[in-house]
Design an enzyme around this catalytic site. Structure first.
Site, mmCIF file in Angstrom:
data_model
loop_
_atom_site.group_PDB
_atom_site.id
_atom_site.type_symbol
_atom_site.label_atom_id
_atom_site.label_comp_id
_atom_site.label_asym_id
_atom_site.label_seq_id
_atom_site.Cartn_x
_atom_site.Cartn_y
_atom_site.Cartn_z
ATOM 1 N N SER A 36 154.690 74.620 123.050
ATOM 2 C CA SER A 36 153.253 74.414 122.828
ATOM 3 C C SER A 36 152.441 75.630 123.257
ATOM 4 O O SER A 36 151.216 75.621 123.190
ATOM 5 C CB SER A 36 152.780 73.175 123.600
ATOM 6 O OG SER A 36 153.150 73.267 124.954
ATOM 7 N N ASN A 123 153.873 66.310 133.774
ATOM 8 C CA ASN A 123 153.185 65.177 133.152
ATOM 9 C C ASN A 123 151.801 64.940 133.758
ATOM 10 O O ASN A 123 150.819 64.739 133.038
ATOM 11 C CB ASN A 123 154.039 63.908 133.260
ATOM 12 C CG ASN A 123 155.358 64.046 132.512
ATOM 13 O OD1 ASN A 123 155.551 65.038 131.802
ATOM 14 N ND2 ASN A 123 156.243 63.090 132.666
ATOM 15 N N THR A 168 114.411 54.887 100.026
ATOM 16 C CA THR A 168 115.540 53.967 100.173
ATOM 17 C C THR A 168 116.262 54.038 98.834
ATOM 18 O O THR A 168 115.619 54.216 97.792
ATOM 19 C CB THR A 168 115.087 52.518 100.461
ATOM 20 O OG1 THR A 168 114.256 52.075 99.389
ATOM 21 C CG2 THR A 168 114.311 52.410 101.767
ATOM 22 N N HIS A 169 117.565 53.938 98.874
ATOM 23 C CA HIS A 169 118.381 54.102 97.647
ATOM 24 C C HIS A 169 118.106 55.453 96.979
ATOM 25 O O HIS A 169 118.281 55.584 95.775
ATOM 26 C CB HIS A 169 118.116 52.969 96.645
ATOM 27 C CG HIS A 169 118.098 51.616 97.267
ATOM 28 N ND1 HIS A 169 119.240 50.876 97.476
ATOM 29 C CD2 HIS A 169 117.073 50.875 97.772
ATOM 30 C CE1 HIS A 169 118.907 49.723 98.064
ATOM 31 N NE2 HIS A 169 117.606 49.711 98.263
ATOM 32 N N SER A 290 125.673 83.584 94.489
ATOM 33 C CA SER A 290 126.804 83.329 93.597
ATOM 34 C C SER A 290 127.243 84.648 92.995
ATOM 35 O O SER A 290 126.417 85.525 92.739
ATOM 36 C CB SER A 290 126.371 82.360 92.494
ATOM 37 O OG SER A 290 127.201 82.512 91.360
ATOM 38 N N LYS A 296 121.073 82.139 92.165
ATOM 39 C CA LYS A 296 121.475 81.112 93.117
ATOM 40 C C LYS A 296 121.270 81.504 94.573
ATOM 41 O O LYS A 296 121.507 82.645 94.967
ATOM 42 C CB LYS A 296 122.954 80.783 92.930
ATOM 43 C CG LYS A 296 123.257 80.195 91.572
ATOM 44 C CD LYS A 296 123.052 78.709 91.554
ATOM 45 C CE LYS A 296 124.327 78.051 92.009
ATOM 46 N NZ LYS A 296 124.242 76.616 91.837
ATOM 47 N N ASN A 298 122.666 79.442 97.768
ATOM 48 C CA ASN A 298 123.441 78.229 98.037
ATOM 49 C C ASN A 298 123.432 77.837 99.516
ATOM 50 O O ASN A 298 123.542 78.694 100.390
ATOM 51 C CB ASN A 298 124.890 78.423 97.581
ATOM 52 C CG ASN A 298 124.989 78.578 96.076
ATOM 53 O OD1 ASN A 298 124.180 78.032 95.339
ATOM 54 N ND2 ASN A 298 125.974 79.339 95.628
ATOM 55 N N GLU A 303 126.716 72.620 103.653
ATOM 56 C CA GLU A 303 127.863 72.066 102.924
ATOM 57 C C GLU A 303 129.126 72.096 103.779
ATOM 58 O O GLU A 303 129.918 71.157 103.783
ATOM 59 C CB GLU A 303 128.094 72.837 101.620
ATOM 60 C CG GLU A 303 127.066 72.486 100.554
ATOM 61 C CD GLU A 303 127.138 73.377 99.316
ATOM 62 O OE1 GLU A 303 126.313 73.185 98.438
ATOM 63 O OE2 GLU A 303 128.006 74.257 99.245
ATOM 64 N N TYR A 330 154.865 58.726 130.021
ATOM 65 C CA TYR A 330 154.683 59.955 129.238
ATOM 66 C C TYR A 330 155.743 60.066 128.145
ATOM 67 O O TYR A 330 156.925 59.783 128.360
ATOM 68 C CB TYR A 330 154.769 61.196 130.142
ATOM 69 C CG TYR A 330 154.670 62.478 129.337
ATOM 70 C CD1 TYR A 330 153.430 63.024 129.023
ATOM 71 C CD2 TYR A 330 155.814 63.109 128.849
ATOM 72 C CE1 TYR A 330 153.339 64.175 128.246
ATOM 73 C CE2 TYR A 330 155.730 64.258 128.080
ATOM 74 C CZ TYR A 330 154.485 64.778 127.777
ATOM 75 O OH TYR A 330 154.394 65.912 127.007
ATOM 76 N N LYS A 338 146.750 68.158 121.679
ATOM 77 C CA LYS A 338 145.927 69.332 121.972
ATOM 78 C C LYS A 338 145.251 69.961 120.770
ATOM 79 O O LYS A 338 144.050 70.243 120.790
ATOM 80 C CB LYS A 338 146.761 70.367 122.725
ATOM 81 C CG LYS A 338 147.028 69.896 124.133
ATOM 82 C CD LYS A 338 148.040 70.717 124.856
ATOM 83 C CE LYS A 338 148.588 69.890 126.002
ATOM 84 N NZ LYS A 338 149.266 68.634 125.569
HETATM 85 N N1 ARG Z 1 153.595 70.720 127.123
HETATM 86 C C1 ARG Z 1 153.658 69.371 127.565
HETATM 87 C C2 ARG Z 1 152.492 68.564 126.982
HETATM 88 O O1 ARG Z 1 151.621 69.149 126.471
HETATM 89 C C3 ARG Z 1 153.598 69.325 129.042
HETATM 90 C C4 ARG Z 1 154.244 68.117 129.630
HETATM 91 C C5 ARG Z 1 155.696 68.177 129.387
HETATM 92 N N2 ARG Z 1 156.372 67.128 130.071
HETATM 93 C C6 ARG Z 1 157.616 66.767 129.740
HETATM 94 N N3 ARG Z 1 158.114 65.799 130.399
HETATM 95 N N4 ARG Z 1 158.269 67.341 128.775
HETATM 96 O O2 ARG Z 1 152.472 67.365 127.032
#
Ligand code: ARG
Length: 470
Positions: A36, A123, A168-169, A290, A296, A298, A303, A330, A338
């Site tokens: 990660s 964790n 309205t509408h 454009s 134009k 825009n 948007e 966990y 994330k």
């Molecule tokens: N990178 C992990 C996460 O975002 C950290 C926790 C990892 N814990 C584990 N038991 N593998 O959740």
């Protein structure tokens, strides 16, 4: 964010964290799949903050020595500098932000670095980092909503007596003042701030101490860690602390509502600036042209805001789905929290920033708004109310006015352009005082109660709003 090529310099004993248990190294594909670090490196500062608080608590409880703490503080201080200067070398082989920092610390300070993870697990560590990150994000978001609200107030204040058609509408309904319309968005954003502040209370609890899931056998002091990190208290159940991400889901729900509100505003800006309406113009710096049609201008920014509300809604659904079938406690699934969360925060921050500025560059075409209100028989209800006040039952008045509108429409005139004699064909209750009622100003001025569109009420609402913001 820089992605980390797989061919980065190999790390000696990359998997020492758990390698004693393993007979072969993790496959390269699995390493890439499970890592990660490409996205969680943005938690680095929070990870360091959390580690410092944890280490100080460990030392205060004599779980590690004072010399260990001093070394950890110095090492983490150096790492923080490296991270801030962009000099820290993130390694894919070290999987995530926690292991990258821990490994670097150990390289810098030796055994003391290895003691930092006592009474802790990744964790509870990651749950703490995400909460610290999100708390800061919420504070920035609230500040930016306030900035947007201030811009809305300035715009509303300049237009407390600018009459426009209320719809309205998407059909002309009754006249309102533009300031009133803008203040509707102030109210939505006020609730958004309240939702964010309320969510923050639940974000601001400390998971550390939960360790992997069951707590720890060391004599820890969770309150001390909570105090250092500015948490309002500790998560009361260790299993819950490491496993639930409802605080992030709740944030994404509040964020989706902010974006929904801004998407509605966008839709209106787009309509209003289309030549068919011609109610407003956006400053050139917020528009694009454009490549083929020279005439134009825009509304790309509104948007995109409308479009980005879709991606924020998507992130909410992603997190709900991520959570729904996880057994306690966990699971690695949670690593997937994330990217949606970070992207939600980024999208909100950028959108709010750009809208606070965009609002200050809106030019309003009062005449076009006024003409549109005149064209749509916006004061028909006022005529019905006039008749009702003179004793006619409302349903009958409604019908009489419908006839009058039909009559006026045939000659392409507004109700206020009919002569008294013409109007009296529809009811003999109509007198010369009707013309004050049929004007746009007469109509908006008469809605003179809290929440109504009378300019005096809109000014009062703006004054209240300024007090709320102060
Ligand atoms: N990178 C992990 C996460 O975002 C950290 C926790 C990892 N814990 C584990 N038991 N593998 O959740």
């Amino acid at each position: 964010m820089a992605t980390i090529p797989n061919n980065s310099e190999p790390v000696e004993n990359a998997n020492t964290t758990w390698s004693g248990r393993f007979e072969e190294p993790v496959s390269e594909l699995v390493q890439r799949y499970t890592a990660s670090i490409n996205f969680d490196q943005r938690l680095a500062e929070y990870d360091i903050q959390g580690s410092l608080a944890h280490a100080r608590m460990l030392a205060a409880g004599s779980i590690i020595g004072a010399d260990d703490l001093a070394a950890i503080e110095a090492g983490l201080g150096q790492i923080l500098n490296e991270v801030r200067r962009g000099q820290f070398v993130w390694k894919l082989e070290l999987e995530d932000v926690h292991l990258n920092i821990e490994k670097r610390l150990t390289t810098l300070i030796g055994d003391a670095g290895k003691r930092l993870h006592t009474a802790r697990s990744r964790n509870d560590q990651v749950a703490t980092d995400v909460r610290l990150y999100l708390r800061a994000a919420i504070d920035s978001i609230i500040d930016l909503i306030h900035a947007l609200q201030r811009a809305l107030l300035d715009l509303a204040e300049a237009h407390v007596d600018t009459v426009m058609p209320g719809f309205t509408h998407l059909q002309v309904a009754q006249p309102v003042v533009f300031g009133h319309h803008i203040m509707a968005y102030f109210e939505m954003l006020k609730r958004d701030v309240q939702r964010m502040s309320d969510c923050r209370k639940r974000v601001n609890k400390l998971p550390l101490g939960a360790a992997a899931l069951a707590g720890t056998s060391y004599p820890i002091n969770r309150e001390m860690v909570a105090r250092q990190l500015g948490f309002d208290g500790v998560c009361e159940n260790s299993l819950d602390a490491v496993s639930d991400r409802d605080f992030a889901i709740e944030f994404c729900a509040a964020a989706a509502l902010v974006m929904t509100h801004l998407s509605r505003l966008s839709e209106e800006l787009i309509l209003w600036m289309s030549p068919s309406f011609g109610f407003i113009e956006l400053a050139d710096r917020f528009c694009t042209g454009s490549s083929i049609m020279p005439q134009k201008k825009n509304p790309d920014v509104p948007e995109l805001v409308r479009g980005k509300s879709g991606r924020v809604n998507g992130h909410l659904v992603a997190l709900l789905t991520l959570m729904k079938a996880q057994p306690l406690a966990y699971n690695k699934d949670n690593q997937e929290d994330k990217e949606p969360l970070f992207d939600t925060v980024d999208t909100l921050l950028d959108t709010l920033r750009i809208y606070a500025e965009l609002m200050t560059g809106i030019r309003v075409n009062r005449e076009a708004m006024r003409e549109a209100a005149m064209r749509g028989y916006a004061t028909a209800t006022d005529l019905a109310d006039y008749l009702t006040k003179k004793g006619m039952p409302f349903r009958e008045a409604h019908e009489a006015v419908a006839q009058a509108v039909r009559f006026a429409n045939k000659s392409g005139r507004d109700l206020s352009a009919l002569t008294l004699a013409e109007l009296r064909q529809f009811s003999s209750l109509i007198d010369g005082d009707i013309f004050a009622v049929l004007t746009l100003e007469g109509s908006v001025n008469s809605r003179d109660h809290v929440g109504g569109t009378a300019p005096a009420q809109v000014s009062a609402a703006i004054a209240n709003a300024r007090t709320w913001l102060a």
